[in-house]
Structures are given as C-alpha cells and as structure tokens.
Scaffold this motif. Structure first.
Motif, PDB file in Angstrom:
ATOM      1  N   LYS A 131       0.807  -1.229   0.000  1.00 42.16           N
ATOM      2  CA  LYS A 131       0.000   0.000   0.000  1.00 42.16           C
ATOM      3  C   LYS A 131       0.836   1.274   0.000  1.00 42.16           C
ATOM      4  O   LYS A 131       0.600   2.173  -0.826  1.00 42.16           O
ATOM      5  N   PRO A 132       1.839   1.433   0.877  1.00 44.88           N
ATOM      6  CA  PRO A 132       2.619   2.675   0.841  1.00 44.88           C
ATOM      7  C   PRO A 132       3.406   2.850  -0.446  1.00 44.88           C
ATOM      8  O   PRO A 132       3.651   3.984  -0.882  1.00 44.88           O
ATOM      9  N   ILE A 133       3.793   1.742  -1.084  1.00 46.93           N
ATOM     10  CA  ILE A 133       4.528   1.819  -2.354  1.00 46.93           C
ATOM     11  C   ILE A 133       3.602   2.319  -3.455  1.00 46.93           C
ATOM     12  O   ILE A 133       3.975   3.202  -4.249  1.00 46.93           O
ATOM     13  N   LEU A 134       2.393   1.787  -3.503  1.00 46.89           N
ATOM     14  CA  LEU A 134       1.427   2.262  -4.500  1.00 46.89           C
ATOM     15  C   LEU A 134       1.107   3.736  -4.264  1.00 46.89           C
ATOM     16  O   LEU A 134       1.052   4.530  -5.221  1.00 46.89           O
ATOM     17  N   ASP A 135       0.907   4.114  -3.022  1.00 42.55           N
ATOM     18  CA  ASP A 135       0.615   5.519  -2.701  1.00 42.55           C
ATOM     19  C   ASP A 135       1.754   6.432  -3.160  1.00 42.55           C
ATOM     20  O   ASP A 135       1.498   7.501  -3.747  1.00 42.55           O
ATOM     21  N   ALA A 136       2.981   6.015  -2.912  1.00 44.36           N
ATOM     22  CA  ALA A 136       4.140   6.834  -3.282  1.00 44.36           C
ATOM     23  C   ALA A 136       4.275   7.001  -4.784  1.00 44.36           C
ATOM     24  O   ALA A 136       4.869   7.974  -5.266  1.00 44.36           O
ATOM     25  N   ASN A 137       3.710   6.057  -5.538  1.00 41.60           N
ATOM     26  CA  ASN A 137       3.813   6.099  -7.003  1.00 41.60           C
ATOM     27  C   ASN A 137       2.488   6.464  -7.682  1.00 41.60           C
ATOM     28  O   ASN A 137       2.343   6.294  -8.894  1.00 41.60           O
TER      29      ASN A 137
END
Length: 274
Positions: free
Chosen positions: A37-43
């Motif tokens: 989730k945080p990786i998708l949010d960051a991208n």
C-alpha cells in the motif's frame, strides 16, 4: 484510476515457495497488502490486481481474503485446477466472491504443448460463463500453443503476462516477435507490460534494453490492449518499484493523455471488470 494489473502477495513458506531459492534473498520473506500500500501511494497508483503465485485453492482463498480486507486490491486472478472433472463446481464456488476476476495456471513450468491438452481446454471452455479472464503465463517456446488456444476460444478473454518473457538478457527477439504478432491478431487477447526487468540482466540492465520488445508489443497490440503491471515483489530481484514503473512511463511519455490512461488503468478495468 491508475491500476497495477499484476502483483503478488505471499506468506513465505520455504517448502511451498521452493522456486524462491538462495539467490533470491530479497524476496524470501512475507509480502502482504500492508507492504504494498505505501509503495502504491508513493507512485500514485490507486489499486492493483493480485495474481496467484501458487497452484492451490488455498492460494485463491488467501488472495480473495486480502482483497476483501483491503479496498485497494481491486481484483484477484486465482487458481483452480482447470483439468479436473470438478472444474465447473470449483469455478462456481469461487465466483460467488465477485472479487475473483480471472484464473491462471503456471504454464511456464509445464511442457510446451500443455495448453493443447483436452482436459485443460475443457476447463478454459468453462470460464466465459463465469465472466473470468485467463492469464497466459508462458515462455517464448510456448507461444505457438498459446496461439492455438486463443484461436480455439474466440469468445474467451485472455491476458498475456510479462510479454511472454522474451530473452531480453540475450538480446534475442525472434521468433518471439513473429509469434507475438500472430497472437495479437486475435482481438480477445491483451498484453501486460510487466515482468520485463527480471528477463534482463538483473544487475546491469539499461532502460534501452527494453525498447525493442516494447516496440513489438505496442505495434502488435496497440494502446487499447496493453496493461501496466509491476510484478511486485518479484521485480525487486532487479529493480525497485519506481524503477520498473519508470521504464513504462518513459516509453509512453509522448503518447496522448487518453492513451496513457488506458495503459495505466482503463484497459485493466475493462479486462478484469474491476
């Protein structure tokens, strides 16, 4: 909405996940929705499709549970035994959960003519009644069988994973190229630009390595039948999430905004009925 059409979750099991050997230390651990989730949010990715990595119904249930508990997991490509006499019952059972969008078999681990088996094709023939896609995971040597399969089932939606894993590290493009154009003639087939970095030199790849292969798939399938996928966490063997995303972003940066929206979401939403 931006969609990553291909990623995996697992609770690492050294026996079940024996394909993750000692050379793959970076992915020999758990990868769960809370990690992605945080990786998708960051991208700036809004959602994803979780794809099976194990050939078991337990895997399908695990992924459906992940999707039910996490709104950003928009759908699941699970596994059922398409060769079994009970395939229709099992598809009916799992399709009660509307988050199941498709199924996949790890054909790359099978004989080149596996998809020509009558029992397997019988299972493929059951998918349309449940509105399920079939993800084609093959090596280049298996593309001829894939072409035969999609020709036989013109009403079934197929999605080719990882551009059929061409030999990018070796710079080899034929006969993969010829077969991709032949496969793309069937308009019930789409293609994921995913899994490319792990087919290149894991340590020494360059963005330019992928251009000849992307040129082929974009010419063959066009912007209406190409989906972006990360293949996270497997991509971590060669690249961080943002690095593999950048390869696709750079390639299509001069495309029309609407065409970029198709590749980064609209096509996945259509293909998987998200």
């Amino acid at each position: 909405m931006k969609i990553d059409s291909h990623q995996h979750f697992w609770k690492f099991d050294p026996v079940r996940d024996s394909w993750i050997d000692g050379t793959m230390e970076v992915i020999r651990k758990d990868f769960l929705p809370k990690d992605l989730k945080p990786i998708l949010d960051a991208n700036a990715i809004d959602g994803c499709v979780a794809v099976q990595a194990d050939q078991s119904e337990e895997e399908t249930k695990f992924l459906l549970d992940c999707a039910e508990e996490n709104d950003f997991v928009k759908g699941v490509v699970g596994w059922v035994d398409l060769r079994a006499n009970t395939v229709e019952d099992r598809l009916a059972h799992f399709s009660e959960n509307k988050l199941l969008k498709g199924v996949r078999h790890i054909v790359q681990a099978e004989a080149d003519d596996f998809m020509l088996r009558k029992d397997f094709q019988c299972g493929i023939g059951k998918l349309t009644q449940f509105n399920l896609t079939y993800d084609i995971l093959v090596f280049p040597s298996q593309l001829e069988a894939a072409i035969s399969l999609v020709n036989k089932f013109p009403n079934q939606q197929f999605v080719l994973d990882h551009i059929a894993k061409p030999y990018i590290k070796d710079g080899k493009i034929d006969p993969w190229k010829t077969h991709i154009f032949e496969l793309a003639k069937q308009h019930n087939v789409s293609c994921k630009v995913s899994g490319m970095v792990t087919e290149a030199d894991l340590k020494l790849w360059n963005t330019s390595d992928f251009k000849p292969y992307l040129d082929v798939v974009f010419e063959a399938f066009g912007v209406d039948r190409i989906l972006y996928g990360s293949d996270w966490p497997v991509c971590l063997l060669a690249a961080e999430y943002q690095q593999q995303l950048q390869i696709v972003e750079d390639y299509i940066k001069d495309f029309a905004e609407e065409d970029q929206a198709k590749i980064f979401g609209k096509n996945a939403i259509r293909e998987y009925n998200l």
